[in-house]
Write an enzyme that holds these catalytic residues in place. Sequence first.
Site: not given
Ligand code: HPA
Length: 265
Positions: A27, A57, A109, A81, A240, A204-205, A79
């Site tokens: 991301s 995008h 990220a 999710y 996000h 999350m990845s 992902h």
């Molecule tokens: N948690 C989960 N995923 C993330 C975070 C976080 O704090 N920051 C960026 N991606």
Amino acid sequence: MTAETLAAYIRNKAGHAPVRVGLVLGSGLSHLADAVDGVTIPYADLGGFPHAGVSGHSPKLVIGDLEGVRVAVFAGRAHFYEDGDAAVMRRPLEVLKALGADTLILTNAAGSLREDIPPGELMLLSDHIAFCSANPLVGEHSEARFVPMDDAHDPAIRAALTDAATRAGVTLKEGVYGWFSGPSFETPAEIRMAKICGADAVGMSTVPEVILARFLGLRVAAISTITNMGAGLSDEALSHEQTKAVAPLGAVKIEATLREWLRTL
Ligand code: HPA
């Protein structure tokens, strides 16, 4: 379409020189794809590639040269999710392997659990913990599914990336990444648990892709760009938007580090 058919289609468009390294962009990191001098193919043209709802995008694959090394850049990651499928990135990684690559660098990220790795800094993954119990190899029936995961984050590549970061003037600390499924952020209690369990950052990845890469026989390393402190560790509200706004700070450092590293290959 099989991975081989897709690889043949890609070679037709981008040329037959074998790819050496794959890069998955997280991301807010997708502008790294613009650094590559090459051919762009939308995921939508590649059967079995995820494309609806993928972060970034218009998810695309860019095949070309970066610092004289043939790379395949996956700008757009799906992902767990999205649809609850931990193997959602399997086909892109199979295609990477079919294109001849032996190495995969993942970026993401993440939220930091360590005061000494604040937002804007990078963290090289030394290891990971799956707090989300999904696994991309559930349903795989070959014996190869029993993948050893010690040293999954390749020690030699990590050492080379650390050296490259030093040459690029980038601080690159190592730490353990904890995978939470998302898409909701963690609670402060979950962050405290993750820290007690040994995590240094959460996201999350990446973890499913590390497992898939080892399954496919690719060497793998991953770098997080820290966009925030984990829930409850700072007064800042998590969102996000914030992730996407802060990630480019790290993207510049990741690009400088990767360029230095690629020059040594
Ligand atoms: N948690 C989960 N995923 C993330 C975070 C976080 O704090 N920051 C960026 N991606």
